[in-house]
Design a protein around this motif. Structure first.
Motif, mmCIF file in Angstrom:
data_model
loop_
_atom_site.group_PDB
_atom_site.id
_atom_site.type_symbol
_atom_site.label_atom_id
_atom_site.label_comp_id
_atom_site.label_asym_id
_atom_site.label_seq_id
_atom_site.Cartn_x
_atom_site.Cartn_y
_atom_site.Cartn_z
ATOM 1 N N HIS A 30 1.211 3.069 11.856
ATOM 2 C CA HIS A 30 0.293 2.232 11.080
ATOM 3 C C HIS A 30 -0.647 3.134 10.265
ATOM 4 O O HIS A 30 -1.770 3.419 10.692
ATOM 5 C CB HIS A 30 -0.497 1.308 12.008
ATOM 6 C CG HIS A 30 0.374 0.325 12.734
ATOM 7 N ND1 HIS A 30 0.748 -0.881 12.185
ATOM 8 C CD2 HIS A 30 0.957 0.398 13.960
ATOM 9 C CE1 HIS A 30 1.519 -1.527 13.043
ATOM 10 N NE2 HIS A 30 1.675 -0.766 14.120
ATOM 11 N N PRO A 31 -0.188 3.569 9.081
ATOM 12 C CA PRO A 31 -1.048 4.411 8.252
ATOM 13 C C PRO A 31 -2.291 3.638 7.787
ATOM 14 O O PRO A 31 -2.212 2.437 7.527
ATOM 15 C CB PRO A 31 -0.155 4.759 7.047
ATOM 16 C CG PRO A 31 1.236 4.410 7.461
ATOM 17 C CD PRO A 31 1.107 3.307 8.455
ATOM 18 N N PRO A 32 -3.411 4.320 7.639
ATOM 19 C CA PRO A 32 -4.644 3.638 7.228
ATOM 20 C C PRO A 32 -4.855 3.620 5.719
ATOM 21 O O PRO A 32 -5.855 3.082 5.252
ATOM 22 C CB PRO A 32 -5.724 4.504 7.894
ATOM 23 C CG PRO A 32 -5.150 5.888 7.843
ATOM 24 C CD PRO A 32 -3.661 5.719 8.035
ATOM 25 N N PHE A 33 -3.931 4.175 4.946
ATOM 26 C CA PHE A 33 -4.227 4.491 3.551
ATOM 27 C C PHE A 33 -4.227 3.285 2.609
ATOM 28 O O PHE A 33 -5.114 3.128 1.787
ATOM 29 C CB PHE A 33 -3.251 5.560 3.042
ATOM 30 C CG PHE A 33 -3.119 6.722 3.975
ATOM 31 C CD1 PHE A 33 -4.198 7.547 4.233
ATOM 32 C CD2 PHE A 33 -1.928 6.976 4.642
ATOM 33 C CE1 PHE A 33 -4.093 8.608 5.112
ATOM 34 C CE2 PHE A 33 -1.799 8.030 5.522
ATOM 35 C CZ PHE A 33 -2.888 8.853 5.758
ATOM 36 N N LYS A 34 -3.201 2.396 2.715
ATOM 37 C CA LYS A 34 -3.144 1.259 1.786
ATOM 38 C C LYS A 34 -4.356 0.346 1.946
ATOM 39 O O LYS A 34 -4.868 -0.205 0.983
ATOM 40 C CB LYS A 34 -1.865 0.448 1.986
ATOM 41 C CG LYS A 34 -1.839 -0.815 1.118
ATOM 42 C CD LYS A 34 -0.636 -1.681 1.385
ATOM 43 C CE LYS A 34 -0.852 -3.089 0.904
ATOM 44 N NZ LYS A 34 -1.712 -3.896 1.780
ATOM 45 N N ALA A 35 -4.822 0.185 3.177
ATOM 46 C CA ALA A 35 -5.956 -0.691 3.440
ATOM 47 C C ALA A 35 -7.279 -0.099 2.937
ATOM 48 O O ALA A 35 -8.271 -0.809 2.808
ATOM 49 C CB ALA A 35 -6.065 -0.978 4.939
ATOM 50 N N SER A 36 -7.258 1.201 2.630
ATOM 51 C CA SER A 36 -8.480 1.876 2.186
ATOM 52 C C SER A 36 -8.698 1.677 0.690
ATOM 53 O O SER A 36 -7.801 1.920 -0.116
ATOM 54 C CB SER A 36 -8.400 3.369 2.498
ATOM 55 O OG SER A 36 -9.463 4.066 1.879
ATOM 56 N N GLU A 37 -9.877 1.245 0.314
ATOM 57 C CA GLU A 37 -10.197 1.052 -1.101
ATOM 58 C C GLU A 37 -10.309 2.389 -1.837
ATOM 59 O O GLU A 37 -10.336 2.420 -3.061
ATOM 60 C CB GLU A 37 -11.505 0.268 -1.245
ATOM 61 C CG GLU A 37 -11.441 -1.163 -0.735
ATOM 62 C CD GLU A 37 -10.459 -2.026 -1.513
ATOM 63 O OE1 GLU A 37 -10.348 -1.850 -2.738
ATOM 64 O OE2 GLU A 37 -9.785 -2.861 -0.884
ATOM 65 N N THR A 38 -10.383 3.476 -1.098
ATOM 66 C CA THR A 38 -10.562 4.783 -1.735
ATOM 67 C C THR A 38 -9.244 5.487 -2.029
ATOM 68 O O THR A 38 -9.240 6.527 -2.687
ATOM 69 C CB THR A 38 -11.426 5.703 -0.844
ATOM 70 O OG1 THR A 38 -10.744 5.919 0.399
ATOM 71 C CG2 THR A 38 -12.782 5.072 -0.568
ATOM 72 N N VAL A 39 -8.121 4.941 -1.540
ATOM 73 C CA VAL A 39 -6.812 5.561 -1.784
ATOM 74 C C VAL A 39 -6.059 4.719 -2.810
ATOM 75 O O VAL A 39 -5.530 3.651 -2.500
ATOM 76 C CB VAL A 39 -5.997 5.689 -0.477
ATOM 77 C CG1 VAL A 39 -4.623 6.285 -0.774
ATOM 78 C CG2 VAL A 39 -6.742 6.556 0.529
ATOM 79 N N ASN A 40 -6.030 5.193 -4.051
ATOM 80 C CA ASN A 40 -5.383 4.470 -5.143
ATOM 81 C C ASN A 40 -4.304 5.278 -5.847
ATOM 82 O O ASN A 40 -3.500 4.730 -6.592
ATOM 83 C CB ASN A 40 -6.427 4.036 -6.181
ATOM 84 C CG ASN A 40 -7.477 3.118 -5.588
ATOM 85 O OD1 ASN A 40 -7.164 2.029 -5.135
ATOM 86 N ND2 ASN A 40 -8.729 3.570 -5.580
ATOM 87 N N THR A 41 -4.277 6.584 -5.614
ATOM 88 C CA THR A 41 -3.315 7.475 -6.266
ATOM 89 C C THR A 41 -2.777 8.455 -5.236
ATOM 90 O O THR A 41 -3.309 8.580 -4.116
ATOM 91 C CB THR A 41 -3.968 8.272 -7.404
ATOM 92 O OG1 THR A 41 -4.928 9.192 -6.841
ATOM 93 C CG2 THR A 41 -4.688 7.349 -8.399
ATOM 94 N N ARG A 42 -1.723 9.186 -5.609
ATOM 95 C CA ARG A 42 -1.178 10.172 -4.677
ATOM 96 C C ARG A 42 -2.175 11.308 -4.438
ATOM 97 O O ARG A 42 -2.198 11.911 -3.355
ATOM 98 C CB ARG A 42 0.157 10.710 -5.178
ATOM 99 C CG ARG A 42 0.105 11.419 -6.501
ATOM 100 C CD ARG A 42 1.506 11.714 -7.036
ATOM 101 N NE ARG A 42 1.462 12.311 -8.357
ATOM 102 C CZ ARG A 42 1.460 13.619 -8.586
ATOM 103 N NH1 ARG A 42 1.516 14.456 -7.576
ATOM 104 N NH2 ARG A 42 1.417 14.084 -9.818
ATOM 105 N N GLU A 43 -3.034 11.599 -5.443
ATOM 106 C CA GLU A 43 -4.061 12.624 -5.237
ATOM 107 C C GLU A 43 -5.057 12.174 -4.173
ATOM 108 O O GLU A 43 -5.469 12.966 -3.316
ATOM 109 C CB GLU A 43 -4.794 12.920 -6.556
ATOM 110 C CG GLU A 43 -3.983 13.701 -7.579
ATOM 111 C CD GLU A 43 -2.995 12.837 -8.344
ATOM 112 O OE1 GLU A 43 -3.078 11.582 -8.247
ATOM 113 O OE2 GLU A 43 -2.120 13.401 -9.037
ATOM 114 N N ASP A 44 -5.440 10.880 -4.227
ATOM 115 C CA ASP A 44 -6.324 10.339 -3.185
ATOM 116 C C ASP A 44 -5.667 10.459 -1.815
ATOM 117 O O ASP A 44 -6.310 10.801 -0.818
ATOM 118 C CB ASP A 44 -6.630 8.862 -3.453
ATOM 119 C CG ASP A 44 -7.412 8.627 -4.738
ATOM 120 O OD1 ASP A 44 -8.089 9.563 -5.205
ATOM 121 O OD2 ASP A 44 -7.336 7.506 -5.269
ATOM 122 N N LEU A 45 -4.365 10.142 -1.775
ATOM 123 C CA LEU A 45 -3.632 10.180 -0.512
ATOM 124 C C LEU A 45 -3.618 11.587 0.067
ATOM 125 O O LEU A 45 -3.925 11.791 1.250
ATOM 126 C CB LEU A 45 -2.200 9.692 -0.736
ATOM 127 C CG LEU A 45 -1.259 9.733 0.481
ATOM 128 C CD1 LEU A 45 -1.691 8.701 1.512
ATOM 129 C CD2 LEU A 45 0.188 9.466 0.038
#
Length: 269
Positions: free
Chosen positions: A231-246
């Motif tokens: 269960h990755p937390p990234f999609k649910a995060s408003e701060t992860v929108n690009t691969r650089e954010d990831l």
């Protein structure tokens, strides 16, 4: 599946996969492709099927779409058994599936016309989804005039225009170059967040799985079984929108390493 389990699933929103199995016949020999696969996909979440090549990811997706009959087990959507294809499940394939003789607008509207959904066409559904995928300016051109990435945008808009309950995607960006693939991943992330879509997606790309997935169902090789569910937390995060954010997220490197280790254990890449 027991009668008690079936009763518990009845009326349960989302997709349920229960003890799914598929056996193919190969020159008289029985080949078990998938065995005992079970998982849930809650409403408005993205489930990614990941694993080594040949582990049965696409076979599971096709059974969810109703394009393949399970040898055992079942798939249900909102408590109703999946018995074949239906407009409540939209499908996007890896290859370019646009009709070459139809303009972009007519390609997107095709499913609505086939289903006789005149009201949706009158209410501007086609134009809305053309705008959502950035193709408004290309509505009146033919698919051969578009790049590969733009043709996949057409396929995505066509699937969305039918307002399916679930969007099923089989390596939709696998044939694209790296830069276009990243652009399409970020576009899809934006669309599924804003449209609050339920999605099941097959990929072999670990980074793509981590960017888009609320859960990752990792299948083992030959026959495909559920090895683990992450269960990755990234999609649910408003701060992860690009691969650089990831890539800059503090949990990314550890999760990527965990998945790559599982790939190596299964002999994948």
């Amino acid at each position: 599946m027991s009668a008690v389990a079936a009763q518990l699933d009845a009326g349960h929103p989302g997709l349920q996969v229960r003890e799914l199995g598929k056996v193919f016949s190969d020159h008289g020999r029985q080949v078990v492709a998938v065995e005992g696969v079970s998982f849930d996909v809650p409403v408005r979440e993205v489930c990614v099927l990941l694993g080594p090549s040949g582990c049965g990811k696409s076979t599971v997706l096709r059974m969810m779409a109703g394009l393949e009959r399970p040898s055992s087990g079942q798939v249900s959507l909102d408590g109703e058994l999946v018995r074949g294809p239906h407009r409540d499940r939209g499908m996007v394939f890896q290859g370019y599936t646009s009709f070459p003789w139809l303009k972009v607008r007519d390609n997107v509207a095709y499913g609505l016309r086939v289903n006789g959904d005149v009201l949706a066409m009158q209410e501007g559904t086609v134009d809305y989804f053309l705008e959502r995928v950035g193709l408004s300016a290309f509505a009146d051109v033919y698919p051969h005039q578009l790049s590969g990435g733009m043709r996949q945008r057409v396929a995505l808009a066509r699937a969305l225009a039918n307002t399916p309950k679930v969007l099923l995607m089989d390596e939709p960006f696998g044939a694209l170059d790296a830069e276009t693939r990243w652009q399409m991943q970020e576009l899809l992330l934006d669309v599924i967040r804003k449209e609050r879509m339920t999605v099941v997606m097959v990929t072999h790309d670990v980074e793509e799985a981590l960017l888009l997935g609320d859960q990752i169902v990792f299948l083992s090789r030959h026959p495909g079984r559920v090895k683990t569910i992450l269960h990755p937390p990234f999609k649910a995060s408003e701060t992860v929108n690009t691969r650089e954010d990831l890539r800059s997220h503090p949990e990314y490197a550890e999760m990527e390493r965990e998945i790559l280790n599982m790939m190596r254990e299964e002999g994948g890449h």
